[in-house]
Design a protein around this motif. Structure first.
Motif, PDB file in Angstrom:
ATOM      1  N   VAL A 195       3.512 -13.668  17.267  1.00 60.83           N
ATOM      2  CA  VAL A 195       3.570 -12.992  16.251  1.00 60.83           C
ATOM      3  C   VAL A 195       3.883 -12.167  16.016  1.00 60.83           C
ATOM      4  O   VAL A 195       3.680 -10.849  15.761  1.00 60.83           O
ATOM      5  CB  VAL A 195       2.969 -14.036  15.317  1.00 60.83           C
ATOM      6  N   GLY A 196       5.284 -11.677  15.275  1.00 65.64           N
ATOM      7  CA  GLY A 196       5.143 -10.416  14.739  1.00 65.64           C
ATOM      8  C   GLY A 196       6.270 -10.654  13.377  1.00 65.64           C
ATOM      9  O   GLY A 196       6.397 -11.644  13.035  1.00 65.64           O
ATOM     10  N   VAL A 197       5.692  -9.868  12.415  1.00 64.50           N
ATOM     11  CA  VAL A 197       6.685  -9.938  11.354  1.00 64.50           C
ATOM     12  C   VAL A 197       7.641  -8.351  11.069  1.00 64.50           C
ATOM     13  O   VAL A 197       6.909  -6.987  11.550  1.00 64.50           O
ATOM     14  CB  VAL A 197       5.531 -10.010  10.122  1.00 64.50           C
ATOM     15  N   VAL A 198       8.895  -8.275  11.042  1.00 64.45           N
ATOM     16  CA  VAL A 198       9.596  -7.584  10.626  1.00 64.45           C
ATOM     17  C   VAL A 198      10.209  -7.376   9.184  1.00 64.45           C
ATOM     18  O   VAL A 198      10.874  -7.842   8.812  1.00 64.45           O
ATOM     19  CB  VAL A 198      11.088  -7.450  11.777  1.00 64.45           C
ATOM     20  N   PHE A 199       9.254  -6.518   8.445  1.00 65.99           N
ATOM     21  CA  PHE A 199       9.642  -6.173   7.374  1.00 65.99           C
ATOM     22  C   PHE A 199      11.404  -6.214   6.788  1.00 65.99           C
ATOM     23  O   PHE A 199      12.300  -5.606   6.673  1.00 65.99           O
ATOM     24  CB  PHE A 199       8.792  -4.867   5.946  1.00 65.99           C
ATOM     25  N   GLU A 200      11.644  -6.811   5.386  1.00 72.03           N
ATOM     26  CA  GLU A 200      13.325  -6.704   4.970  1.00 72.03           C
ATOM     27  C   GLU A 200      12.712  -6.955   3.996  1.00 72.03           C
ATOM     28  O   GLU A 200      11.822  -8.094   3.178  1.00 72.03           O
ATOM     29  CB  GLU A 200      14.363  -7.900   5.119  1.00 72.03           C
ATOM     30  N   LYS A 201      13.402  -6.556   2.381  1.00 73.09           N
ATOM     31  CA  LYS A 201      13.375  -6.683   1.222  1.00 73.09           C
ATOM     32  C   LYS A 201      14.734  -7.761   0.827  1.00 73.09           C
ATOM     33  O   LYS A 201      15.249  -8.357   1.288  1.00 73.09           O
ATOM     34  CB  LYS A 201      14.114  -5.330   0.453  1.00 73.09           C
ATOM     35  N   ALA A 202      14.194  -8.427   0.150  1.00 77.52           N
ATOM     36  CA  ALA A 202      14.720  -9.880  -0.353  1.00 77.52           C
ATOM     37  C   ALA A 202      15.965  -9.037  -1.403  1.00 77.52           C
ATOM     38  O   ALA A 202      15.759  -8.072  -1.937  1.00 77.52           O
ATOM     39  CB  ALA A 202      13.987 -10.743  -1.500  1.00 77.52           C
TER      40      ALA A 202
ATOM     41  N   ARG B 136       1.180  -1.109   0.335  1.00 72.99           N
ATOM     42  CA  ARG B 136      -0.454   0.109  -0.408  1.00 72.99           C
ATOM     43  C   ARG B 136       1.362   0.951   0.245  1.00 72.99           C
ATOM     44  O   ARG B 136       0.383   2.192  -0.588  1.00 72.99           O
ATOM     45  CB  ARG B 136      -1.043  -0.043   1.206  1.00 72.99           C
ATOM     46  N   ASP B 137       2.285   1.199   0.648  1.00 73.13           N
ATOM     47  CA  ASP B 137       2.742   2.189   0.837  1.00 73.13           C
ATOM     48  C   ASP B 137       3.501   2.548  -0.655  1.00 73.13           C
ATOM     49  O   ASP B 137       4.746   2.552  -0.135  1.00 73.13           O
ATOM     50  CB  ASP B 137       3.303   2.308   2.207  1.00 73.13           C
ATOM     51  N   LYS B 138       3.570   1.935  -1.076  1.00 74.02           N
ATOM     52  CA  LYS B 138       4.744   1.517  -2.502  1.00 74.02           C
ATOM     53  C   LYS B 138       5.762   1.739  -1.788  1.00 74.02           C
ATOM     54  O   LYS B 138       7.341   1.889  -2.593  1.00 74.02           O
ATOM     55  CB  LYS B 138       4.352   2.417  -3.604  1.00 74.02           C
ATOM     56  N   VAL B 139       6.081   0.432  -0.699  1.00 74.77           N
ATOM     57  CA  VAL B 139       7.772  -0.121  -0.889  1.00 74.77           C
ATOM     58  C   VAL B 139       8.023  -0.723  -1.609  1.00 74.77           C
ATOM     59  O   VAL B 139       9.481  -1.201  -1.620  1.00 74.77           O
ATOM     60  CB  VAL B 139       7.938  -0.359   0.603  1.00 74.77           C
ATOM     61  N   ILE B 140       6.520  -2.082  -1.827  1.00 70.94           N
ATOM     62  CA  ILE B 140       6.971  -3.019  -2.560  1.00 70.94           C
ATOM     63  C   ILE B 140       6.486  -3.077  -4.005  1.00 70.94           C
ATOM     64  O   ILE B 140       4.837  -2.557  -3.673  1.00 70.94           O
ATOM     65  CB  ILE B 140       7.014  -4.395  -2.166  1.00 70.94           C
ATOM     66  N   GLY B 141       6.376  -3.357  -4.653  1.00 62.94           N
ATOM     67  CA  GLY B 141       5.074  -3.449  -6.369  1.00 62.94           C
ATOM     68  C   GLY B 141       4.331  -5.022  -5.808  1.00 62.94           C
ATOM     69  O   GLY B 141       3.215  -5.639  -5.814  1.00 62.94           O
TER      70      GLY B 141
ATOM     71  N   LEU C 240       6.902 -10.488  -3.654  1.00 62.15           N
ATOM     72  CA  LEU C 240       8.289 -11.477  -3.893  1.00 62.15           C
ATOM     73  C   LEU C 240       9.616 -10.893  -3.571  1.00 62.15           C
ATOM     74  O   LEU C 240      10.762 -10.942  -4.032  1.00 62.15           O
ATOM     75  CB  LEU C 240       8.469 -11.838  -5.134  1.00 62.15           C
ATOM     76  N   GLU C 241       9.202  -9.429  -3.909  1.00 61.77           N
ATOM     77  CA  GLU C 241      10.068  -8.580  -3.433  1.00 61.77           C
ATOM     78  C   GLU C 241      10.797  -8.648  -1.874  1.00 61.77           C
ATOM     79  O   GLU C 241      11.802  -7.699  -1.275  1.00 61.77           O
ATOM     80  CB  GLU C 241       9.955  -7.167  -3.720  1.00 61.77           C
ATOM     81  N   ALA C 242       9.662  -9.635  -1.081  1.00 59.68           N
ATOM     82  CA  ALA C 242      10.143  -8.827   0.202  1.00 59.68           C
ATOM     83  C   ALA C 242      10.770 -11.075   0.532  1.00 59.68           C
ATOM     84  O   ALA C 242      10.534 -11.981   0.351  1.00 59.68           O
ATOM     85  CB  ALA C 242       8.227  -9.305   1.275  1.00 59.68           C
ATOM     86  N   ALA C 243      11.576 -10.627   2.347  1.00 58.48           N
ATOM     87  CA  ALA C 243      11.893 -11.568   3.075  1.00 58.48           C
ATOM     88  C   ALA C 243      12.131 -11.506   4.031  1.00 58.48           C
ATOM     89  O   ALA C 243      12.948 -10.704   5.206  1.00 58.48           O
ATOM     90  CB  ALA C 243      13.450 -11.909   2.387  1.00 58.48           C
ATOM     91  N   PRO C 244      10.893 -11.164   4.902  1.00 60.49           N
ATOM     92  CA  PRO C 244      10.516 -10.657   6.053  1.00 60.49           C
ATOM     93  C   PRO C 244      11.034 -11.518   7.919  1.00 60.49           C
ATOM     94  O   PRO C 244      11.432 -13.054   7.003  1.00 60.49           O
ATOM     95  CB  PRO C 244       9.240 -10.771   6.447  1.00 60.49           C
ATOM     96  N   VAL C 245      11.376 -10.891   8.398  1.00 58.90           N
ATOM     97  CA  VAL C 245      11.580 -11.931   9.604  1.00 58.90           C
ATOM     98  C   VAL C 245      10.006 -12.332  10.476  1.00 58.90           C
ATOM     99  O   VAL C 245      10.093 -11.311  10.809  1.00 58.90           O
ATOM    100  CB  VAL C 245      12.997 -11.097  10.289  1.00 58.90           C
ATOM    101  N   VAL C 246      10.528 -13.216  10.651  1.00 57.91           N
ATOM    102  CA  VAL C 246       9.023 -14.302  11.257  1.00 57.91           C
ATOM    103  C   VAL C 246       9.308 -14.547  12.724  1.00 57.91           C
ATOM    104  O   VAL C 246      10.464 -15.191  12.164  1.00 57.91           O
ATOM    105  CB  VAL C 246       8.030 -15.007  10.625  1.00 57.91           C
ATOM    106  N   HIS C 247       9.096 -13.550  14.043  1.00 59.33           N
ATOM    107  CA  HIS C 247       9.619 -14.055  15.132  1.00 59.33           C
ATOM    108  C   HIS C 247       7.553 -14.544  15.576  1.00 59.33           C
ATOM    109  O   HIS C 247       7.005 -14.478  15.950  1.00 59.33           O
ATOM    110  CB  HIS C 247       9.416 -12.847  15.769  1.00 59.33           C
ATOM    111  N   VAL C 248       7.918 -16.172  15.680  1.00 54.31           N
ATOM    112  CA  VAL C 248       6.853 -17.214  16.742  1.00 54.31           C
ATOM    113  C   VAL C 248       7.547 -17.469  17.947  1.00 54.31           C
ATOM    114  O   VAL C 248       8.593 -18.176  17.510  1.00 54.31           O
ATOM    115  CB  VAL C 248       7.218 -18.102  15.218  1.00 54.31           C
TER     116      VAL C 248
END
Length: 975
Positions: A936-943, A877-882, A885-893
């Motif tokens: 569960v928490g997600v930290v966004f990272e670009k691939a 939504r914020d146009k950080v990615i289109g 598949l451009e993402a490689a998030p870190v997922v804390h569980v």
């Protein structure tokens, strides 16, 4: 995975042609209105219904059709009704039964007769001048014409059944059996002729059953009438007992006044009068205390113009004698002279009126029963009102006046009677009232209660036929059958019918019409209906009637010399009268179990249907009459299940009517959308309650249809060139495929249970939610990457195997609902002139597919996926990615078991990201969370890496393989 998106701008090779993109000729636009007739022709050509009957070793399942009336085009209620029946039949066939459906029509009776009379009136033709057989033949031709029209209209809706050989109540064999069923009542002692008030239509000149009556608001005259006390030697001398009625026309037939023993009465005296009033100072009135003030107000008296003199206890009322207000009137010829009976009755209340009730036992059932129980009917029954609603010609003052005119409008009788009562001082007050009043549902005209000789089936008389398992009377058998032999869908249907049977009077079987099956009986001349031998009970006579009806139909009853022919040498024809009333059409349709279920080859061995299914109004109609009829002849209910649908309303919840302009005709829906959309509307609605339909609702239905069609199109396209060599055994499949199989096993139970319980809404919702949520939005989304980009991998072959399994099940599970669309989808992969989805059964589901542990594991995985998806949506939504598949998030569980589950699968593929990092560490403050999913928490990272020009994943190895701009997987797939 986004490989099916537009190729990005770059100089790398165009790999689009190397992808395994879906290929299918299955169109997204259905074009149902034009294409559906072709499938109908195909089914007729290959004989689908007949071929299903050839399947061996199946238990029969029979839905018995409640016959619609053959006199007009279909309305939306017909479409709802027949579609529900069709879904019941088709689903049970596909669950392994031999599901039979014989459509039928009600062909006799007043509605058709009325149409022919209307034609006569337009031509100035007198019905009574036409030979009865000629008239009946015109009725038969009219019904036959509408049967042909309605049959094609029903078939257009995709309704399966034995259309080549439907049942018609006017077929000769049907008329024979209806007569035979009537003669069983004659022979078992339940038939009798009686004279009692029945609902009578003056316009149609016939008695009506409760099921033929509907209630509408009507404005009626209302009057307060004075009956003078004639025998009191004290302060009650000359007092007036006041009654109130909304049927002034019954006053000439008054024979009594009744009061309530537990009601407080008083003597009231007028002390002053207004300028305009029918009272005088000193007038005394007997009234119920709770109603006295209201009555005086109606008489235009102010509170200070009347007073209460004293109590009048019930034992004092018991000694009074009353006179009719028209007693001794000049010109009355003594018609109303003599004392009116005055006694207590338990149906009198002090909630409205005056606390006294005027009794005309010829026109009211409560009064009739009161005097019947007292053994006084001969003294109180009158025959003042004729069959056309007019008073007998020799009735003083009122002869020749009519309660209703020939069009059902207010006649001149009420006004004439009121004017006469005013003239003789018999009226205290008058007015008008708007109230719910019974009308004939055919002519829409008001009805009256009128005492006439009619034929009845006694519901409380012992039947000596040896079928006593459910009781010895019709009522007992019916009540016991309701509770012991029938399942009700919904259960409220049981309660409704049970209460009706408990309270119902004897069944009125006779109608004073011409088009129907006659009451095939004879009465002894010179005997009263109560005399022994009044009815001829002779098996040989009955047999001759039945045999003649089989060959010639019921018309032979009206032929010259019929009485002599049927009585033969057994009895002297001169000693008997032939009865010419016709049977109530509810007896016709109530008897259908005998000539459809019992007698036809495609009927049932025991004459009992598995299902009767009709609208809720049939608790007082077909469900009711079939139960009474069968309990009188079979000794039990003719059905095992009764399914009830509600009424169809417009989008605002209003009843449909032409005057409101809110009607929707099935033909209009079919022409705009196609029959499958109408059928889907039926499946989506809770038909057991009242349901709504309209343009906006149909748009919503069409949207659901498009979403399902899109799902099926994806399956078809992905199965292009699939062969048995591609198939993978479930044990060798990845977890995601085995999860889908588990869901299918769960769905199989839901679908079968829903169809078994006639709950199409639950079937549709379960399958549709699965198709759109579990498949389109989850499984397909994940597996597009493997389907489009993989070479000959186990993942791709397993996915396509599951897609084939999905295809087999979804088409079959939905075939009873979307009969045309599922046939279209079936034929996309099954060629041949003789194949059809409707020749298939629901496939068996291996128990090994069920894997509760796997389902629990993936429930946790999907919860975490929800958090990841929501986190990436914000970045999109914020146009950080289109794309994801451009993402490689870190997922804390935090949950160790869930974390282990995530690590055991390719969670990046599940989330449609290029990579994912899994961590058991606590989520940092900036991590994205969903409040409903704890831990569960997600930290966004670009691939990191390059973008594969074939699958569009962003990976470190892109560009290091034999094929330019590809990842290792895609390079291998390219060979």
């Amino acid at each position: 995975m986004c490989a099916d998106q537009t190729t990005p701008e770059n100089t790398a090779p165009d790999y689009k042609s190397t992808l395994n993109l879906p290929k299918t000729d299955f169109p997204m636009r259905a074009g149902l209105p034009k294409r559906e007739p072709n499938w109908l022709d195909r089914w007729a050509r290959i004989g689908v219904y007949d071929r299903l009957r050839e399947k061996q070793g199946r238990d029969p399942f029979t839905l018995h059709d409640g016959p619609p009336y053959a006199n007009g085009h279909l309305h939306i209620g017909h479409a709802l009704n027949k579609t529900i029946k069709d879904m019941i039949v088709r689903s049970h066939q596909m669950m392994g039964f031999d599901a039979r459906y014989v459509p039928g029509w009600d062909c006799h009776g007043l509605p058709i007769e009325w149409k022919i009379e209307e034609q006569y009136r337009k031509k100035g033709k007198d019905k009574d001048a036409v030979d009865v057989v000629e008239f009946r033949q015109e009725c038969r031709a009219f019904a036959d014409g509408w049967v042909k029209i309605q049959r094609e209209e029903f078939k257009r809706l995709g309704i399966t059944g034995n259309w080549a050989d439907p049942y018609l109540t006017m077929n000769f064999h049907a008329e024979r059996v209806i007569a035979e069923e009537f003669m069983k009542f004659l022979m078992n002692g339940t038939l009798y002729q009686g004279s009692k008030p029945v609902m009578w239509s003056p316009v149609e000149k016939t008695a009506l059953a409760e099921a033929e009556v509907e209630y509408h608001d009507k404005e009626s005259f209302t009057i307060w009438v004075k009956f003078k006390v004639t025998n009191a030697g004290h302060d009650l001398n000359g007092a007036q007992v006041v009654i109130w009625t909304t049927t002034p026309w019954t006053i000439p037939s008054n024979q009594a006044v009744v009061y309530g023993e537990n009601i407080a009465y008083g003597l009231y005296e007028v002390t002053g009068t207004p300028d305009e009033s029918w009272v005088a100072v000193g007038d005394k009135y007997l009234l119920a205390d709770n109603l006295a003030a209201d009555v005086m107000t109606r008489a235009r008296l102010a509170d200070d113009q009347w007073t209460r003199v004293r109590d009048v206890p019930a034992d004092e009322l018991a000694g009074l004698a009353l006179s009719h207000p028209l007693a001794g009137v000049e010109g009355g010829n003594g018609e109303w002279d003599g004392t009116r009976d005055f006694r207590a009755a338990d149906f009198v209340t002090d909630t409205e009126g005056t606390g006294f009730v005027h009794c005309a036992p010829s026109h009211g059932m409560e009064e009739f029963e009161l005097y019947r129980d007292l053994g006084m009917l001969e003294q109180v029954i009158t025959y003042n009102v004729m069959d056309d609603g007019g008073f007998r010609a020799d009735l003083p003052f009122f002869g020749g006046t009519y309660i209703l005119d020939r069009k059902g409008k207010e006649g001149n009788a009420n006004k004439t009677i009121i004017d006469k009562l005013v003239e003789v001082g018999g009226l205290l007050a008058r007015g008008k009232i708007k109230h719910s009043y019974p009308h004939s549902w055919r002519s829409k005209a008001p009805i009256i209660y009128r005492n006439t000789p009619q034929w009845f089936a006694a519901v409380d008389r012992d039947i000596n036929d040896g079928q006593d398992d459910m009781g010895t009377t019709i009522r007992d058998r019916a009540l016991n059958s309701i509770d012991q032999q029938v399942k009700w869908w919904p259960q409220t249907g049981r309660n409704r019918l049970h209460s009706m049977i408990e309270a119902r009077p004897d069944w009125v079987l006779s109608r004073q019409r011409a088009w129907g099956v006659p009451l095939t009986c004879f009465t002894r001349k010179g005997l009263l209906p109560t005399d022994e031998g009044f009815l001829l009970r002779n098996e040989a006579v009955n047999a001759r009637v039945a045999e003649a009806f089989e060959v010639e139909g019921a018309d032979c009853w009206y032929a010259e010399g019929a009485k002599e022919r049927f009585l033969g040498d057994d009895v002297n024809p001169d000693d008997y009268d032939q009865v010419f009333d016709v049977l109530d059409v509810w007896f016709d349709s109530g008897s259908t179990h005998a000539f459809v279920l019992r007698d036809r080859e495609d009927g049932t061995k025991d004459g009992i249907a598995d299902v009767y299914m009709e609208g809720t109004d049939q608790h007082r109609g077909w469900f009711h009459s079939s139960l009474l009829q069968a309990c009188g002849t079979l000794g039990r209910a003719p059905y095992r299940n009764v399914v009830t649908h509600g009424f169809t309303l417009d989008e605002k919840g209003n009843k449909m009517s032409k005057s409101l302009g809110n009607t929707i005709v099935p033909e209009t829906i079919v022409k705009q959308y196609g029959a499958d959309i109408l059928r889907l509307w039926v499946a989506q609605t809770d038909y057991m309650a009242d349901q709504r339909i309209g343009p906006e609702i149909l748009k919503g239905v069409a949207d659901s249809y498009r979403r399902l069609r899109n799902t099926m199109r994806f399956i078809l396209g992905s199965l292009n060139d699939f062969t048995e060599a591609d198939r993978v055994e479930p044990a060798d499949m990845p977890e995601l495929e085995r999860l889908v199989l588990h869901r299918l096993a769960e769905l199989d139970e839901q679908v079968r249970k829903g169809y078994q319980e006639f709950d199409f809404t639950s079937v549709w919702q379960a399958v549709f939610n699965f198709a759109t949520v579990d498949l389109s939005a989850f499984y397909f989304d994940i597996r597009k990457d493997a389907l489009y980009c993989d070479g000959d991998t186990i993942e791709r072959r397993a996915a396509r195997t599951v897609l084939d399994i999905l295809y087999q099940r979804l088409t079959k599970w939905l075939a009873p609902i979307l009969v045309f669309t599922m046939e279209e989808i079936w034929l996309e992969r099954n060629e041949g002139d003789e194949t059809s989805i409707h020749l298939e059964d629901f496939p068996d589901t291996p128990s090994a597919w069920q894997d509760a542990d796997l389902a629990a594991k993936w429930a946790g995985i999907r919860q975490v996926r929800r958090v990841v998806t929501a986190a990436l949506e914000i970045q999109r939504r914020d146009k950080v990615i289109g794309a994801s598949l451009e993402a490689a998030p870190v997922v804390h569980v935090e949950n160790a078991d869930v974390l282990a589950a995530l690590k055991s699968v390719d969670f990046d593929d599940v989330c449609i990201t290029s990579a994912v990092q899994l961590s058991g560490d606590p989520s940092p403050a900036e991590a994205f969370r969903l409040p409903e999913i704890e831990g569960v928490g997600v930290v966004f990272e670009k691939a990191e890496g390059g973008k594969c020009q074939r699958c569009w994943k962003v990976l470190p190895d892109v560009g290091s393989h034999a094929h330019d701009g590809t990842c290792g997987r895609c390079s291998t797939a390219l060979g």
